[in-house]
Motif scaffolding. Structure first.
Motif, short mmCIF file in Angstrom:
data_model
loop_
_atom_site.label_atom_id
_atom_site.label_comp_id
_atom_site.label_asym_id
_atom_site.label_seq_id
_atom_site.Cartn_x
_atom_site.Cartn_y
_atom_site.Cartn_z
N GLU A 13 0.96 -1.33 0.20
CA GLU A 13 0.01 0.08 -0.06
C GLU A 13 0.97 1.34 -0.24
O GLU A 13 2.02 1.09 0.26
CB GLU A 13 -1.09 -0.08 1.28
CG GLU A 13 -1.78 -1.11 1.21
CD GLU A 13 -2.79 -1.23 2.47
OE1 GLU A 13 -2.78 -0.24 3.41
OE2 GLU A 13 -3.84 -1.88 2.54
N LYS A 14 0.27 2.45 -0.52
CA LYS A 14 1.10 3.52 -0.37
C LYS A 14 2.19 3.95 0.49
O LYS A 14 3.47 4.24 0.32
CB LYS A 14 0.50 4.83 -0.99
CG LYS A 14 -0.53 4.94 -2.38
CD LYS A 14 -1.21 6.25 -2.27
CE LYS A 14 -1.84 6.18 -3.61
NZ LYS A 14 -2.39 7.80 -3.81
N VAL A 92 -3.50 4.96 -7.85
CA VAL A 92 -3.38 3.67 -7.91
C VAL A 92 -4.45 2.92 -8.55
O VAL A 92 -5.49 3.61 -9.12
CB VAL A 92 -3.46 2.84 -6.22
CG1 VAL A 92 -2.36 3.58 -5.56
CG2 VAL A 92 -4.81 3.53 -5.80
N PRO A 93 -4.32 1.74 -9.35
CA PRO A 93 -3.02 1.01 -9.17
C PRO A 93 -1.83 1.47 -9.91
O PRO A 93 -2.08 1.93 -11.08
CB PRO A 93 -3.32 -0.37 -9.69
CG PRO A 93 -4.45 0.10 -10.78
CD PRO A 93 -5.50 1.21 -10.10
N THR A 130 -1.18 -1.20 -4.27
CA THR A 130 -2.68 -1.58 -4.13
C THR A 130 -3.49 -0.95 -3.42
O THR A 130 -3.06 -0.21 -2.67
CB THR A 130 -2.62 -3.06 -4.00
OG1 THR A 130 -4.05 -3.67 -3.95
CG2 THR A 130 -2.35 -3.41 -2.43
N GLN A 131 -4.76 -0.89 -3.66
CA GLN A 131 -5.64 -0.11 -3.12
C GLN A 131 -5.87 -0.96 -1.70
O GLN A 131 -6.11 -2.32 -1.57
CB GLN A 131 -7.17 -0.27 -3.57
CG GLN A 131 -7.28 0.70 -5.01
CD GLN A 131 -7.39 2.19 -4.47
OE1 GLN A 131 -7.24 2.71 -3.37
NE2 GLN A 131 -7.98 3.09 -5.62
N SER A 133 -7.55 -2.68 1.40
CA SER A 133 -8.91 -3.43 1.34
C SER A 133 -9.60 -3.62 2.62
O SER A 133 -8.90 -3.22 3.95
CB SER A 133 -8.41 -4.82 0.63
OG SER A 133 -7.81 -5.55 1.63
N THR A 200 -7.26 2.97 -14.18
CA THR A 200 -8.41 2.82 -13.25
C THR A 200 -9.14 1.90 -13.93
O THR A 200 -9.14 1.60 -15.10
CB THR A 200 -9.12 4.01 -12.80
OG1 THR A 200 -9.65 4.51 -14.11
CG2 THR A 200 -8.37 5.06 -11.91
#
Length: 219
Positions: A13-14, A92-93, A130-131, A133, A200
């Motif tokens: 993740e970021k 993202v992604p 990744t986003q 979750s 996206t």
């Protein structure tokens, strides 16, 4: 001389990008550094003991070992900062590649003169952002396991009998080692990176539909 390339791949993740890159690159640098050389003559020297320390990541439940050098840590953080910022700002992604390259300075052949940087080992780290979750805890656990696996791969690779530059004479020390730090002496290194923003889902669907309509109209 052909450079040896090593490849590592991690999905994050970021907010975990910096922790992961620093953990991997500091692990590599620990095994590509020595204590300072102190010369008695041009080819006679002793090596000061290399200090190391445990570091706990800010956004991961992970501890790794690095050289105990604030100067080296500041330098590495500065070199990866651009990559971390771009990965954090991109939509993202997103995927990005950051490389830790070790090199030697070689004299160019006459009549060109001057110096040439020749890479002898390159570590490519491919990161996918990744986003977040709903299963963030499971993702973090899996990420920690993956980073530990990468660290184990690093430890195996650095102990193979691959090429590393021979220890130089005093006059040639700066052609092989980074001498600007007061407490540690890594091989000459630099960081390179590239970031590729991903599409996206809506953009991907639009592109696919557009292509299908174009194909139908031309058939």
């Amino acid at each position: 001389m052909n450079a040896i390339y090593q490849q590592l791949e991690v999905e994050v993740e970021k907010h975990q990008v910096e922790d992961v890159v620093l953990a991997l690159f500091h692990t590599i640098l620990l095994h590509r550094s020595s204590g300072k050389f102190h010369y008695q003559a041009d080819d006679s020297y002793h090596i000061k003991e290399l200090a190391f320390e445990d570091v706990t990541c800010s956004n991961l439940q992970l501890t790794y070992v690095r050289c105990q050098s604030r100067e080296l840590d500041r330098s590495l953080r500065s070199q990866v900062a651009g990559f971390v910022n771009k990965m954090g700002q991109a939509v993202v992604p997103t995927s990005g590649k950051v490389a830790l390259e070790f090199y030697e300075k070689k004299q160019k052949r006459w009549p060109l003169g001057g110096e040439n940087s020749v890479a002898w080992e390159v570590w490519n780290v491919q990161l996918g952002v990744t986003q977040p979750s709903s299963e963030r805890w499971s993702f973090r656990e899996a990420l920690c396991s993956k980073v530990r696996e990468c660290i184990w791969d690093i430890l195996q690779a650095v102990h193979r009998h691959d090429y590393v530059p021979p220890n130089p004479t005093h006059l040639e020390l700066g052609n092989v080692y980074e001498t600007e730090y007061s407490d540690v002496q890594p091989y000459l290194f630099k960081v390179n990176y590239s970031v590729t923003p991903g599409q996206t889902t809506s953009n991907s669907v639009t592109s696919t539909v557009t292509k299908l309509l174009r194909d139908i109209s031309t058939s």
